[in-house]
Enzyme design. Structure first.
Site, mmCIF file in Angstrom:
data_model
loop_
_atom_site.group_PDB
_atom_site.id
_atom_site.type_symbol
_atom_site.label_atom_id
_atom_site.label_comp_id
_atom_site.label_asym_id
_atom_site.label_seq_id
_atom_site.Cartn_x
_atom_site.Cartn_y
_atom_site.Cartn_z
ATOM 1 C CG HIS A 98 -0.350 0.059 2.527
ATOM 2 N ND1 HIS A 98 0.532 -0.886 2.992
ATOM 3 C CD2 HIS A 98 -0.499 0.967 3.542
ATOM 4 C CE1 HIS A 98 0.895 -0.570 4.228
ATOM 5 N NE2 HIS A 98 0.308 0.541 4.578
ATOM 6 C CG ASP A 139 4.819 2.980 7.244
ATOM 7 O OD1 ASP A 139 3.890 3.464 6.563
ATOM 8 O OD2 ASP A 139 4.643 2.054 8.052
ATOM 9 C CG HIS A 180 -4.268 -0.385 6.224
ATOM 10 N ND1 HIS A 180 -4.170 -0.354 7.591
ATOM 11 C CD2 HIS A 180 -3.283 0.430 5.767
ATOM 12 C CE1 HIS A 180 -3.175 0.456 7.930
ATOM 13 N NE2 HIS A 180 -2.635 0.946 6.848
ATOM 14 C CG HIS A 189 3.624 -2.882 10.295
ATOM 15 N ND1 HIS A 189 2.723 -2.186 11.057
ATOM 16 C CD2 HIS A 189 3.937 -2.066 9.261
ATOM 17 C CE1 HIS A 189 2.501 -1.008 10.490
ATOM 18 N NE2 HIS A 189 3.227 -0.909 9.407
#
Lengths: 309, 309
Positions: A63, A67, A145, A274
Site C-alpha cells: 500500500h 513507511d 486497512h 510491523h
C-alpha cells in the site's frame, strides 16, 4: 529460498527497527530477489546484507503509506549506480498511484535510470493472479486497512521429480537420449526388449512452497484465504493482546488476531512484523508468547533476520 | 550554536556515511534547529542525536538530486507523529520543484500533516537575501553543478553588548528602569545628579557568526563570495587531489579546490563533506592532509559529528 526482513517497524523507524521492507530470496530457484515494500532507508539496510540490488527484479508494494514506499526513489536511483554490473530491468507491482510517485520523484531529482521499470498498477477490482512465470505465480487480494492495501500469495509451482540416475544405470540404461526420456516421465524399451517404467526411477513431483506476505490490515477473511496451507505467513502485529479496539480503529491487527489467521488458514509458520516502536524487547517476548497460545509456530522477526524456507 | 553532520556521503549511502544532511543547532540563540538538505534516512540519523524533530523549523535544500531530498517526505511525516508535543510549523527553502515533490509524496501516501509547511521556492534569478528575522539573515547564491544548486550564507546579526551589572550597581545605580535604559545604550542622570555614561558599562556589540553551507559544486566565484570571512565553510569534497578533470565533468570539486575557496574567502574553518564512498579511512586522512597544505584549518567530517561554532 530464504526470507530476510529489512525493516520490521510500524509507521516510523526506531533505533532498532527500520520501516517496512522484506526480501524474498529466490537465488537458488531463479537467481532473483523480490522485495516486498520499500520504506525509507531500505537501501541502507540492503548494504548490511549480501543482497545485490541488481538481483532485485520485482518489487511488490502492499500500500502507499509512506513507511512502505518512501525508500523506492532512493533504492531505484542507487541501483543504477553500480558500475560493472549488468543493468537488469525491474517490475513494480502496487496500488494505482505508485507509478506517479516514482516517476515524479525521479523526474524532480533529474534521475535517469539505465534500466527499464515496468509498472503493474493494481486496483481493488483487478486483483487475483497478478503475475505468472514458469516457476512462480503470485496472487493478490484486498486487505482491510485505512487505505487500499494488498496481500500477496507467492506460489512456487510444483518441482519436477528427480531422476535416480544410479538405479537407471544399474538397470543397464546407457547415458544419453534414453535417460532424458525417462526423466521426462516416458517409459522406454531397451534394445534388449526390456521395458523401463519411468515412475520406478523418478521421485514424485515435489510441491512448491507457498509464501503469504500481507500488508497492514485488520483481521479479515482475505488474509485467511491468502494464507491457506501456506508454508509461511508474514502478518503485521502493530498491536498486542487486548488492543483489539485501538487496532481496529487504526486499521491494524494484534498479535492474537494474526495467530488466529494463521490457525484458521492452516499455515505452517507465522512471522510477525510491523511491530510498534512502543514495544520493548520484554514486550516482544510477550507478543510472541501470547500469540503462541493460539498458533505455536510463531516468531516476532527483527531487522536483518533471515530464514530458510 | 553547533553544527552536526547527519549524512556526509556523496550520491549513495555507504555503511559508514549516509547521504546528505546537516543540522545547524540554534537552540541557545532562538530555540530552533535548521536542516540543510534531507537525504533518505535523515530521520533515522536524527534518532541517533539529541535533536527533536519539532525543533526543526526551517529546511534549506541546496538542489533537487535524490541524495539531498529523498528523506524529506519521511521526515515530514514522522515529525507529525510525536505525541504530546506542540505541532510547530515549518518552512522549506529550495529550488523550484521541491514543493511538487513534497506535496506529491504526501498526497500519494495519504499523509495529512498537523502542522503547516511554507514553501519558499527559489529560482536562479531570485536569489540574494532569502530570509531575515531579527537575529539571522540568510543569503543564497547559485553554484556551479549539473543542475541548479544553491549555496547558503547564514549570518547571525551582531549581538548586543552585555551589561556589567555589578559595576553599575557599585556606581550606585538602583535596579529597575535605569538599568534597562543603560542596557539599551542610553546615558542616564541619577537622582544625585551624576551622569552615567552607558558605554562605560556595556561591552561593545559582538559580531555574529557567519556560517556558509554549500551544495554540490565545481569551484566557482559564488562559493568564494558566499564564504567571505565566514567562521565556517562547509564545502563538498567528492573528489581528491589530482581528480580535477573528473570532478569538473561531474559538477563536483576536489578537496584542494575547496581549500582554495576557503583561503580565497578568508574563511576561518573548513569542513569537507559529501565524500565519495570510494574513499577509505586512510584516504580520508590523505584528503585532509592534502587540503591542509592550502588551508590548514580543515577537517573531513563524519556522520553524527558535532562542532561548537
Amino acid at each position: 529460498m530464504q526470507i530476510q526482513f529489512l525493516g520490521t517497524s510500524a509507521g516510523q523507524p526506531s533505533k532498532m527497527r527500520n520501516v517496512s521492507s522484506l526480501a524474498l530470496k529466490l537465488l537458488d530457484e531463479i537467481n532473483e530477489v523480490w522485495l516486498f515494500d520499500c520504506g525509507e532507508g531500505t537501501q541502507n539496510r540492503i548494504l548490511e546484507t549480501s543482497i545485490r540490488p541488481r538481483k532485485i527484479s520485482k518489487i511488490f508494494i502492499t500500500h502507499l503509506h509512506g513507511d512502505h514506499i518512501f525508500g523506492l526513489p532512493g533504492f531505484l536511483s542507487s541501483r543504477a549506480f553500480q558500475a560493472n554490473e549488468e543493468q537488469t530491468d525491474l517490475a513494480i507491482y502496487g496500488p494505482v498511484g505508485i507509478k506517479a510517485f516514482v516517476l515524479t520523484s525521479l523526474k524532480v531529482s533529474g534521475s535517469r535510470l539505465p534500466y527499464k521499470i515496468t509498472f503493474h498498477e493494481l486496483k481493488p477490482d483487478g486483483l487475483g493472479l497478478v503475475m505468472e512465470t514458469d516457476k512462480f505465480k503470485v496472487y493478490a487480494d484486498k486487505l482491510d486497512h485505512t487505505i487500499f492495501c494488498i496481500g500477496y500469495r507467492v506460489i512456487q509451482k510444483d518441482l519436477e521429480g528427480t531422476l535416480d540416475a544410479e538405479a537407471l544405470r544399474a538397470a543397464g540404461v546407457p547415458f544419453g537420449p534414453l535417460f532424458g526420456q525417462v526423466k521426462n516421465g516416458h517409459n522406454v524399451t531397451l534394445p534388449d526388449g526390456r521395458e523401463i517404467i519411468a515412475s520406478d526411477y523418478l521421485s514424485p513431483p515435489r510441491p512448491g512452497k507457498v509464501i503469504t506476505i500481507l500488508g497492514d490490515t485488520r483481521k479479515t477473511d482475505a488474509s485467511v484465504r491468502l494464507a491457506v496451507n501456506a508454508d509461511v505467513l508474514v502478518h503485521e502485529s502493530t498491536y498486542g493482546k487486548g488492543d483489539d479496539r485501538i487496532a481496529k480503529k487504526h486499521g491494524h491487527a494484534t498479535n492474537m488476531q494474526a495467530a488466529e489467521v494463521a490457525r484458521e488458514a492452516g499455515a505452517k509458520r507465522l512471522f510477525l512484523n510491523h511491530v510498534s516502536a512502543r514495544f520493548l524487547s520484554r514486550d516482544i517476548k510477550q507478543l510472541r508468547y501470547d500469540a503462541s497460545t493460539i498458533f505455536p509456530n510463531v516468531y516476532v522477526v527483527n531487522d536483518l533476520e533471515e530464514f530458510d524456507l
